[in-house]
Design an enzyme around this catalytic site. Structure first.
Site, short mmCIF file in Angstrom:
data_model
loop_
_atom_site.label_atom_id
_atom_site.label_comp_id
_atom_site.label_asym_id
_atom_site.label_seq_id
_atom_site.Cartn_x
_atom_site.Cartn_y
_atom_site.Cartn_z
N CYS B 90 27.98 32.16 -21.86
CA CYS B 90 27.83 30.77 -21.45
C CYS B 90 26.38 30.39 -21.14
O CYS B 90 26.09 29.21 -20.93
CB CYS B 90 28.71 30.48 -20.23
SG CYS B 90 30.45 30.86 -20.55
N CYS B 213 38.99 23.65 -12.92
CA CYS B 213 38.52 24.44 -14.06
C CYS B 213 37.89 23.54 -15.12
O CYS B 213 38.42 22.47 -15.41
CB CYS B 213 39.66 25.18 -14.73
SG CYS B 213 40.68 26.16 -13.60
N ILE B 216 38.21 23.58 -22.26
CA ILE B 216 37.75 23.99 -23.58
C ILE B 216 37.24 22.73 -24.29
O ILE B 216 37.87 21.67 -24.19
CB ILE B 216 38.91 24.62 -24.33
CG1 ILE B 216 39.41 25.78 -23.49
CG2 ILE B 216 38.49 25.04 -25.73
CD1 ILE B 216 39.70 27.01 -24.19
N HIS B 334 32.32 21.84 -21.58
CA HIS B 334 31.61 23.11 -21.70
C HIS B 334 31.81 23.77 -23.06
O HIS B 334 32.49 24.78 -23.18
CB HIS B 334 32.07 24.05 -20.57
CG HIS B 334 31.37 25.39 -20.53
ND1 HIS B 334 30.03 25.56 -20.83
CD2 HIS B 334 31.83 26.64 -20.22
CE1 HIS B 334 29.72 26.83 -20.71
NE2 HIS B 334 30.77 27.52 -20.34
#
Lengths: 389, 389
Positions: B90, B213, B216, B334
């Site tokens: 990441c 969270c 995706i 992300h």
């Protein structure tokens, strides 16, 4: 562009055996290569400032996508330093060397580690070949059945048509490299072969047969570079580093790689040498025909003359320029991410006078060359380094 | 170690929308981001000397293993320049920025491009989660069921036990970031949420729920850096770049990341600033608890105080230090390889005064921070950059 580059020396090299190693992983192989390089360097591991890892298939073949470098360095207490994985297909290991070299040359680091590791035999061969096809343009090429043997088969066919290169001349590459590999303790293939063996082997992508192709392999290699004040007497210097990509012009001829010619031009200029000054060269013989092209593109012989050049013995140990004295990708093996580091490792051993039965007498200048990926009729990446004793 | 670093400015930034984009590929997204950055830079593409691409899952999710960077740059006639893919999970996009920055700072290049792209929604989510688990230690962790939500769930639990952090404080991170995302045209999630929404969302890895969270995502971002003589008035400068790895010491507390603290220490020293000088920070909020840790580790608040700090509004736009004014990973999205470049993109817009409804008034100093992979109880890589107007 003004770059005040410091002198960079290679203080340590290490490599594992290359070949089928079912009991190992890319991590265990990387650990071994790093251990050997650190021991060869006789340097406190804590002195390492930064590290670069070349690894291509770790994610797709083994699932270990990230942190492979950090995990491999853990046994050496090398925590904290930045570790970056670089990926340029089969040029990954060379790009790792380049990254480490530039870090020291620019003053960002005094000690930098480049290592490459690949464990490719864990999956069935056809799965691996499928993964490797991802080094072409998936959307436009691999989808339609392009594979690397197929591409280089076409290149060989074209080189034969345009320049009259013969199957026996291609076979001479393999015969030479297998003979060299037989003198290399870490080589995957250590038995000589004859021209007849090569011509009789089953065809993979005509005119290329099984013995014209490098094999799937496991292995790792590591290179530790240092600033001049940390070099020992006898440590060779890296005097040139060049990396290029293909311009993807409308297709020209497939009988040579313009990006190799450009990388060589840049490297020779940086080193202040010409092709004639090179004593030995570790080049990217993924297939026998590839080595023929590289000897032309690197300026060791004229355009189209690569076939007669190898057939004459000019590229044997003891010839005009020893090409792939290690055995190259064909005999030493080609664990993708490791190869670029292993080439530098061989160059260093040769320049130190430590290459044993495959020593090139009086070796003073060595060149390494890798290509990575193949898209739209040309290799995507090329990295060339020149080292001097 | 002596490094005479030249001044480096950011001349162009560009990013695509982040979110589910089924009609795109990592290549098409990369092309768009590069196009936007080149247009923003108002610079002849032929001036680019080198490029670095951050991409993590291209091989495993899409099969395009190599040459993605070269293929994405092809429409701009950017042939020949070295293109290297870097992978640090990441943190890949940040490492690409660092590589480009160092190339210009060292004099190796006058113009360098960093871009990141990821297309992650093409596969079923559980497949993608499985691939992402490869950013842990496969042999020792993922094999036994470790996933990233699970790891950060444990970290949250520990932070609550040790420091008294509350679920409402974690929720405050999401509420703030969703509010910021609602002001960001490219954000994946553009609707505000309330603390009640966050607490009521289904649990993913207790105490973390769905809204704790990041999701995706698909997207790309690009950053063009130049030597000072090519900077325009108003182009921010990169004044610090630091990259660290975890030391993998025997496990300490899981309530903070030592490698972040070390990267911040190095970056503040390079920039000649302290944490108090930072006006805005784009940090790695892969999960709400992560942002809490980062505000402590980056020195914006004391150890253990991250929960009350966000709850007080100190990290909102207009607060003491605006954390994730873009919406962060949680709201902006992300796409792994793109995030580090997108963070720098946001910092540049803010420092230019071009951040519209999410402008941090008087922004002069910006910080970006990413973490990559998680092994043996700690993140494997961290990259921190500081930019100044």
């Amino acid at each position: 562009m003004s770059a005040a580059r410091r002198t960079v020396a290679v203080r340590g090299v290490g490599m594992t055996a290359f070949g089928r190693q079912p009991g190992e992983t890319d991590r265990s192989l990387a650990e071994e290569a790093v251990h050997l390089a650190l021991r060869d360097a006789d340097l406190d591991p804590a002195a390492v400032d930064a590290a670069w890892l070349g690894n291509v298939t770790g994610g797709q073949l083994g699932g270990q996508m990230c942190a492979l470098g950090q995990l491999a360095l853990r046994p050496f207490g090398l925590g904290g330093l930045p570790v970056t994985r670089v990926e340029a297909a089969c040029a990954s290991g060379s790009v790792a060397v380049r990254s480490a070299y530039l870090a020291v040359a620019s003053g960002e680091a005094d000690v930098a580690l480049a290592f490459g590791a690949e464990h490719m035999t864990r999956a069935p061969t056809k799965n691996t070949i499928g993964v490797l096809a991802g080094a072409s343009d998936l959307e436009a090429e691999a989808r339609f059945g392009v594979t690397f043997p197929g591409v280089f088969g076409m290149i060989a066919r074209r080189h034969m048509d345009v320049h009259g290169t013969t199957p026996a001349q291609l076979a001479a590459v393999t015969v030479k490299n297998r003979a060299n590999g037989a003198r290399n303790p870490v080589a995957q293939f250590d038995e000589p072969v004859t021209v007849e063996d090569v011509l009789a082997a089953r065809r993979v992508a005509t005119p290329l047969g099984l013995l014209d192709c490098c094999a799937i392999s496991d292995g790792a290699a590591a290179v530790l570079v240092v600033a001049e004040h940390l070099a020992r007497p006898g440590d060779p210097r890296i005097v040139a580093s060049a990396q290029t990509s293909s311009a993807f012009e409308p297709f020209g001829e497939m009988t040579g790689f313009a990006l190799t010619r450009e990388a060589a031009r840049q490297a020779y200029a940086q080193a202040g040498i010409s092709a004639d000054d090179v004593d030995l060269a570790e080049v990217h013989d993924c297939f026998s025909i590839a080595e023929v092209l590289h000897t032309e593109d690197l300026g060791f012989c004229g355009e189209g003359e690569g076939g007669p050049f190898v057939e004459s013995g000019a590229t044997a140990i003891g010839g005009t320029v020893a090409v792939n004295p290690s055995g190259g990708l064909g005999a030493r093996g080609h664990p993708i991410g490791a190869t670029g580091c292993a080439q530098v490792g061989e160059a260093v051993l040769q320049l130190r006078g430590d290459a044993g039965a495959r020593q090139v007498d009086g070796a003073r200048i060595a060149l390494t060359h890798t290509l990575g990926a193949f898209v739209h009729g040309a290799a995507a990446s090329c990295a060339v380094h020149v080292l001097a004793a």
